[in-house]
Enzyme design. Structure first.
Site, PDB file in Angstrom:
ATOM      1  CB  SER A 169      -0.844  -0.002   1.281  1.00 60.11           C
ATOM      2  OG  SER A 169      -1.490   1.234   1.472  1.00 60.11           O
TER       3      SER A 169
ATOM      4  CE1 TYR B 281      -4.527  -2.075   4.966  1.00 65.07           C
ATOM      5  CE2 TYR B 281      -3.274  -0.072   4.593  1.00 65.07           C
ATOM      6  CZ  TYR B 281      -4.005  -1.142   4.101  1.00 65.07           C
ATOM      7  OH  TYR B 281      -4.189  -1.265   2.743  1.00 65.07           O
TER       8      TYR B 281
HETATM    9  P1  NAD Z   1     -11.437  -6.244  -0.085  1.00 64.35           P
HETATM   10  O1  NAD Z   1     -12.032  -6.133   1.274  1.00 64.35           O
HETATM   11  O2  NAD Z   1     -12.258  -5.900  -1.280  1.00 64.35           O
HETATM   12  O3  NAD Z   1     -10.840  -7.698  -0.309  1.00 64.35           O
HETATM   13  C1  NAD Z   1     -10.107  -8.359   0.680  1.00 64.35           C
HETATM   14  C2  NAD Z   1     -10.038  -9.818   0.342  1.00 64.35           C
HETATM   15  O4  NAD Z   1      -9.337 -10.493   1.394  1.00 64.35           O
HETATM   16  C3  NAD Z   1     -11.402 -10.492   0.227  1.00 64.35           C
HETATM   17  O5  NAD Z   1     -11.376 -11.469  -0.778  1.00 64.35           O
HETATM   18  C4  NAD Z   1     -11.568 -11.139   1.593  1.00 64.35           C
HETATM   19  O6  NAD Z   1     -12.460 -12.240   1.598  1.00 64.35           O
HETATM   20  C5  NAD Z   1     -10.144 -11.570   1.844  1.00 64.35           C
HETATM   21  N1  NAD Z   1      -9.861 -11.862   3.250  1.00 64.35           N
HETATM   22  C6  NAD Z   1     -10.075 -11.079   4.322  1.00 64.35           C
HETATM   23  N2  NAD Z   1      -9.719 -11.744   5.436  1.00 64.35           N
HETATM   24  C7  NAD Z   1      -9.281 -12.956   5.048  1.00 64.35           C
HETATM   25  C8  NAD Z   1      -8.784 -14.088   5.734  1.00 64.35           C
HETATM   26  N3  NAD Z   1      -8.657 -14.125   7.070  1.00 64.35           N
HETATM   27  N4  NAD Z   1      -8.436 -15.173   5.011  1.00 64.35           N
HETATM   28  C9  NAD Z   1      -8.569 -15.179   3.648  1.00 64.35           C
HETATM   29  N5  NAD Z   1      -9.030 -14.126   2.957  1.00 64.35           N
HETATM   30  C10 NAD Z   1      -9.383 -13.039   3.652  1.00 64.35           C
HETATM   31  O7  NAD Z   1     -10.114  -5.343  -0.020  1.00 64.35           O
HETATM   32  P2  NAD Z   1      -9.179  -4.707  -1.155  1.00 64.35           P
HETATM   33  O8  NAD Z   1      -9.336  -3.239  -1.062  1.00 64.35           O
HETATM   34  O9  NAD Z   1      -9.352  -5.386  -2.435  1.00 64.35           O
HETATM   35  O10 NAD Z   1      -7.753  -5.032  -0.522  1.00 64.35           O
HETATM   36  C11 NAD Z   1      -6.908  -6.030  -1.021  1.00 64.35           C
HETATM   37  C12 NAD Z   1      -5.475  -5.708  -0.620  1.00 64.35           C
HETATM   38  O11 NAD Z   1      -5.093  -4.456  -1.191  1.00 64.35           O
HETATM   39  C13 NAD Z   1      -5.266  -5.571   0.882  1.00 64.35           C
HETATM   40  O12 NAD Z   1      -4.036  -6.140   1.256  1.00 64.35           O
HETATM   41  C14 NAD Z   1      -5.240  -4.080   1.085  1.00 64.35           C
HETATM   42  O13 NAD Z   1      -4.511  -3.714   2.210  1.00 64.35           O
HETATM   43  C15 NAD Z   1      -4.564  -3.627  -0.187  1.00 64.35           C
HETATM   44  N6  NAD Z   1      -4.793  -2.232  -0.536  1.00 64.35           N
HETATM   45  C16 NAD Z   1      -6.055  -1.769  -0.755  1.00 64.35           C
HETATM   46  C17 NAD Z   1      -6.227  -0.429  -1.075  1.00 64.35           C
HETATM   47  C18 NAD Z   1      -7.567   0.153  -1.363  1.00 64.35           C
HETATM   48  O14 NAD Z   1      -7.662   1.371  -1.468  1.00 64.35           O
HETATM   49  N7  NAD Z   1      -8.615  -0.626  -1.519  1.00 64.35           N
HETATM   50  C19 NAD Z   1      -5.126   0.428  -1.138  1.00 64.35           C
HETATM   51  C20 NAD Z   1      -3.862  -0.093  -0.903  1.00 64.35           C
HETATM   52  C21 NAD Z   1      -3.717  -1.420  -0.589  1.00 64.35           C
END
Ligand code: NAD
Length: 272
Positions: A154, A167
């Protein structure tokens, strides 16, 4: 998989790659899975959600792209289930060529009220799970002389924001893991990189809007305008397709010398 310097930019492989993406039932992980399937690569999905919805996603990707798509429900807080995810992927596809550590959760709270169980869960899912998957998949990649490990970190792996202690700590930590794994894979055709997205409009971001509003005493609309997109100079959300495209590129022979790096896709966020 050839590592030859003369390989064309787009050429990744003559054979389909076998990929596993943690947390790919939603958001960025699903975007990466879709991009991989569109390349003709086999995909092991993972993550939580409604069983019927997950099956619809799995079957849809398989039918649309003519690749093998499987699902494993490993909980990323449980090391034995994580090992089983890698074992089952190897059993289904023969080997793991590409591992994307994407599963992640968020919790927004001032440090003095930050719940211990949320700290532990974020460390387990956002950081330790990548250690367990990498540990399980690494030997096979090394032996075959090709592997791509992509950690979805991130912008918060590079800079901090208040109220996100766990985080930010986990995302800084995963950049350290990325560099170490890159060094260990360097002479074996195994690269390890991090992608550092800014704000992507996924359920993870949508869910934290009310909490941030509460923590900062703002309306939800104000949070989107003045907190979330304020950090991003382009004033636009990053898309999951843009992250998927970067992940595909990192698997190409053209990216064979890119390792141990943190690739920002953040609309200029950490530039200021
Ligand atoms: P999201 O909530 O849409 O998806 C998260 C995924 O992780 C889902 O498939 C969920 O079922 C899974 N998950 C959660 N807990 C779990 C567990 N214990 N075991 C297995 N699977 C699990 O989130 P996202 O925004 O797509 O985030 C995905 C990644 O991207 C994360 O690591 C997040 O930190 C990172 N990220 C997101 C953003 C953003 O703005 N959305 C920005 C930077 C980084």
């Amino acid at each position: 998989m050839s590592q030859s310097a003369s390989a064309p930019t787009k050429a990744v492989s003559t054979a389909p790659l076998n990929t596993v993406i943690t947390g790919s039932t939603s958001g960025i992980g699903l975007g990466v899975a879709t991009a991989f399937a569109a390349e003709g690569w086999n995909v092991m999905l993972n993550g939580f959600g409604d069983a019927d919805e997950i099956e619809k996603t799995r079957a849809g990707l398989e039918a649309e792209h003519g690749v093998k798509v499987r699902y494993h429900g490993a909980d990323m807080t449980r090391p034995e289930e994580i090992r089983n995810l890698i074992n089952e992927t190897e059993a289904a596809f023969g080997q793991v060529d590409v591992l994307v550590n994407n599963a992640g959760i968020q919790h927004v709270s001032p440090i003095e009220e930050f719940p211990e169980d949320k700290w532990d869960a974020i460390m387990a899912i956002n950081l330790s799970s990548a250690f367990h998957t990498t540990k399980a998949a690494f030997a096979g990649m090394k032996k075959r002389g090709y592997g791509r490990i992509i950690n979805i970190a991130s912008a918060h792996g590079l800079v901090a924001s208040p109220y996100k202690a766990a985080y930010v700590a986990a995302k800084h930590g995963i950049l350290g893991l990325t560099k170490t794994v890159a060094l260990e894979g360097a002479e074996h055709g195994v690269t390890c990189n991090a992608i550092c997205p800014g704000y992507v409009k996924t359920p993870l971001v949508e869910k934290q809007i009310p909490d941030t509003a509460k923590a900062r005493g703002m309306t939800e609309d104000e949070v989107v305008k003045t907190v979330i997109l304020d950090a991003q100079p382009t004033k636009q959300f990053v898309t999951v397709e843009q992250i998927g495209a970067m992940a595909v590129f990192l698997c190409a022979d053209a990216a064979a010398q890119i390792t141990g790096a943190a690739h920002q896709i953040d609309g200029g966020w950490v530039a200021h």
